[in-house]
Design a protein around this motif. Sequence first.
Motif, mmCIF file in Angstrom:
data_model
loop_
_atom_site.group_PDB
_atom_site.id
_atom_site.type_symbol
_atom_site.label_atom_id
_atom_site.label_comp_id
_atom_site.label_asym_id
_atom_site.label_seq_id
_atom_site.Cartn_x
_atom_site.Cartn_y
_atom_site.Cartn_z
ATOM 1 N N PRO B 23 44.561 -63.577 7.241
ATOM 2 C CA PRO B 23 45.932 -63.003 6.643
ATOM 3 C C PRO B 23 46.105 -63.312 5.232
ATOM 4 C CG PRO B 23 45.777 -64.242 8.742
ATOM 5 C CD PRO B 23 44.429 -64.489 8.037
ATOM 6 N N GLU B 31 48.205 -56.044 1.360
ATOM 7 C CA GLU B 31 48.306 -55.256 2.682
ATOM 8 C C GLU B 31 47.583 -53.822 2.457
ATOM 9 O OE1 GLU B 31 51.647 -55.236 4.839
ATOM 10 O OE2 GLU B 31 51.328 -57.414 5.617
ATOM 11 N N ASN B 105 49.018 -51.068 12.277
ATOM 12 C CA ASN B 105 49.522 -51.876 10.931
ATOM 13 C C ASN B 105 48.970 -53.368 11.278
ATOM 14 O OD1 ASN B 105 51.068 -50.273 9.762
ATOM 15 N ND2 ASN B 105 52.751 -50.731 10.931
ATOM 16 N N HIS B 106 48.884 -54.345 10.179
ATOM 17 C CA HIS B 106 48.352 -55.745 10.386
ATOM 18 C C HIS B 106 47.021 -55.933 10.864
ATOM 19 C CE1 HIS B 106 52.527 -55.984 9.675
ATOM 20 N NE2 HIS B 106 52.844 -55.360 10.761
ATOM 21 N N VAL B 109 46.026 -59.993 10.602
ATOM 22 C CA VAL B 109 46.327 -60.870 11.652
ATOM 23 C C VAL B 109 45.718 -60.582 12.987
ATOM 24 C CG1 VAL B 109 48.381 -61.338 12.850
ATOM 25 C CG2 VAL B 109 48.622 -60.997 10.273
ATOM 26 N N LEU B 113 43.715 -63.464 15.010
ATOM 27 C CA LEU B 113 43.999 -63.825 16.176
ATOM 28 C C LEU B 113 42.958 -64.002 17.163
ATOM 29 C CD1 LEU B 113 47.973 -62.664 16.422
ATOM 30 C CD2 LEU B 113 47.054 -64.962 15.890
ATOM 31 N N LEU B 116 40.811 -66.822 16.212
ATOM 32 C CA LEU B 116 41.210 -68.019 16.792
ATOM 33 C C LEU B 116 41.363 -68.022 18.230
ATOM 34 C CD1 LEU B 116 44.669 -68.256 14.343
ATOM 35 C CD2 LEU B 116 42.288 -69.460 14.128
ATOM 36 N N LEU B 139 45.005 -72.904 22.317
ATOM 37 C CA LEU B 139 44.625 -72.089 21.231
ATOM 38 C C LEU B 139 43.999 -70.788 21.657
ATOM 39 C CD1 LEU B 139 43.990 -71.864 18.162
ATOM 40 C CD2 LEU B 139 41.826 -72.996 18.444
ATOM 41 N N ILE B 142 47.860 -68.606 22.950
ATOM 42 C CA ILE B 142 48.793 -68.187 22.105
ATOM 43 C C ILE B 142 48.378 -67.034 21.563
ATOM 44 C CG2 ILE B 142 50.277 -68.954 20.445
ATOM 45 C CD1 ILE B 142 50.444 -71.677 21.640
ATOM 46 N N VAL B 146 50.381 -62.694 21.456
ATOM 47 C CA VAL B 146 50.715 -61.861 20.527
ATOM 48 C C VAL B 146 50.017 -60.732 20.496
ATOM 49 C CG1 VAL B 146 51.047 -61.626 17.896
ATOM 50 C CG2 VAL B 146 51.247 -63.880 19.157
ATOM 51 N N GLY B 149 50.891 -57.879 23.000
ATOM 52 C CA GLY B 149 52.319 -57.228 22.544
ATOM 53 C C GLY B 149 51.842 -56.754 21.266
ATOM 54 N N PHE B 150 50.520 -56.445 20.717
ATOM 55 C CA PHE B 150 50.430 -56.058 19.283
ATOM 56 C C PHE B 150 51.105 -54.770 19.067
ATOM 57 C CE2 PHE B 150 48.220 -55.884 15.244
ATOM 58 C CZ PHE B 150 48.439 -57.542 14.826
ATOM 59 N N LYS B 152 53.712 -52.808 19.135
ATOM 60 C CA LYS B 152 55.247 -53.169 19.291
ATOM 61 C C LYS B 152 56.444 -52.195 19.830
ATOM 62 C CE LYS B 152 55.703 -55.087 15.153
ATOM 63 N NZ LYS B 152 56.275 -55.780 13.972
ATOM 64 N N ARG B 153 55.685 -50.894 19.488
ATOM 65 C CA ARG B 153 56.476 -49.581 19.862
ATOM 66 C C ARG B 153 56.492 -49.167 21.247
ATOM 67 N NH1 ARG B 153 59.379 -47.353 15.541
ATOM 68 N NH2 ARG B 153 58.978 -48.601 13.821
#
Lengths: 170, 494
Positions: B23, B31, B105-106, B109, B113, B116, B139, B142, B146, B149-150, B152-153
């Motif tokens: 990130p 970005e 997007n993103h 991250v 994730l 991790l 670890l 969590i 995320v 639900g990546f 989001k729409r």
Amino acid sequence: MADAVFLALSVITIGSAIAALELRSLIYGSIALMGTLGGIAGFFLLLDSPFVAMFQIAVYVGSIAVLILFTVMLVKRELIFKKIEDKRRKFAGIGLMLVLMVGLGSVILDSGIKSITTDEPAVDFRDIGADFLTYYWPALILMALILAGSVTGALVLARREDVGNEQRAN
Amino acid sequence: MLEISSTPLVIIAILGTIGVILPIISIARKETGSNSFYAVIAFAALIVSIGYVAYQFVTEHVLPSALFSEDVLVDDAFGGFFAIAMLIVAIFTTVGSFNYMRKQNHPAVYYSLILLSTIGMVLVAYSTDLVMLFVAWELMSIPTYVLAGFMKRNPSSNEAALKYFLFGALSSAIIVYGISISYGLTGSTNIGEVIQGYSTLDPSFLPLALLSVGLFIAGFGFKMGLVPFHMWLPDTYEGAPTPITTLLAAGTKKAGFAAAIRIIILGMVALNLDWTLALGIIAVMTMTIGNIAAIMQKNLARMLAYSSIGHAGYILIGLAVAPFSSMGIQGSMYHILNHAVMKGAAFIAVGGIVTTLAVTNLDKLKGLGRRMPITSLGLVISLLALAGVPPLNGFWSKLMLFGGALDASSSLSWAPWLAIAGVLNSALSLAYYGWIMRKMYFEGETEKRVSEPKSVIAVMIFSMIFMVALGVYPDPIIKFVEMASPTIGLGITP
């Protein structure tokens, strides 16, 4: 005396937890959540762990609950909430909770837990710190990674995609 | 004393560094970095990690399956075995996301994730301390909340994330409750000392010890997808981005089994409990409910989710008979590795189908064999392997599992029924897998071939080689499983 305090704390913690779930107003719900988190801090005090109690108040009551309160006030309520109520599910949930409470309570009370008495001194917070830097040091690193992942994940989820970087800067 | 070059610490160093840096690179590049840039870095980190685990095995720097140690982690063959399975799944997820994340997007991250979460999965298998295990568990969990639900729409992705988060948080709370009771009873969080404490426990505390083991079963059972803790699983697997479903179905679920072997089984053995029947009943319920529900599904991802529940039941057979047959635990571990590849390949194939044709409904899969031949072939082979058709790899692990149940029959008169239930359920699963194959190859006439995502093809080719080659010649992997599996017997003490 300890029993009375324990009972009072239990009533505060569980009562405010139920209030946090049931109150229609998100603001009041958040304040009730503070009561729950504060009650848990009381349990830590009762268990001779003032250090953990202090952190419970500083981190949970002081930071997280206040953060939730601000978030609720800043976010448009209609965007995040749609009221769906199913009474049968609610009563089933309450019933399941009671069964679990009675079951767990009877197992715990039937065991020899009441015979335990301890006069050991409370754990010094320096020992907790020393343990984290010696025996538990890999766990400490993982906690840092959990925080890193949580923060970046939360930022991505909270970020509005319909706003460009320039607009955001303005 | 943990050496700095021990496998779990090196994995934390490699994946943790890259996971945190990705990130930051994204911010430094404002970005502008492409999806493939971050994907390649994550892929390279995972390849280096799995290479290091293999190197440690080859150079014999790995302890035999120790299960207990004085430290919070142990660099043993058991952990190494699970590390290889988890890292393969993480590689599948990363490669499968090359195409899936192209227009999202993103990406930095997203891959961060994944890395991790992979550290968490791997560390769960290496943990020999309850606090360490719980931190690794969090670890692992969590970042996946995320990731689920990546999109989001997408309302189903949001629903998947929310359900997964609520049940995940509940399972974590249950595990912490179990840990607190076991710490209260034994005064230690080290698994070896907890088990030693359990074996010398005052009889009046036995109900509390039982309660702690029961809480561990419930807590880990949520991630493992055992009945009756499986309610969240189909909705989450269906709604989450498909590569992330791969990570959940083939990765985090297996971490649950690793934790179960480390704690529940050994805890129960130390308590000298007759727990085999309880686990046997849960195994039969899990495989039967999973397979029957799978037959009724019209959505491919949802069907595979229920099939995943069924496979948790098969794996549990081995754990149920573990104290009476060494084949039991070996069969479980063998099937965990195989299931990681088989289910991983199946979900990556589904991801490829979703991104190319935007369909998951079974009725719309007609003629898929002609439209996407390599993806379809990979999917068919993975489905046949999941059903346990010879000579694919799934056949041998199921044979070992059911053989373990028969082997335990001299001590447990009902154990052969586990094997019978397993065989019947495998036959049942062949029915719905066969239905998918019929749709893909024997229905639809006019469909033309479409371009298949290269990353999906790469995963399909690797997994087909794995499933066929290790099905035709399973000796090396069986020897590996025998070497990595712990010895579990009644009255075991650290």
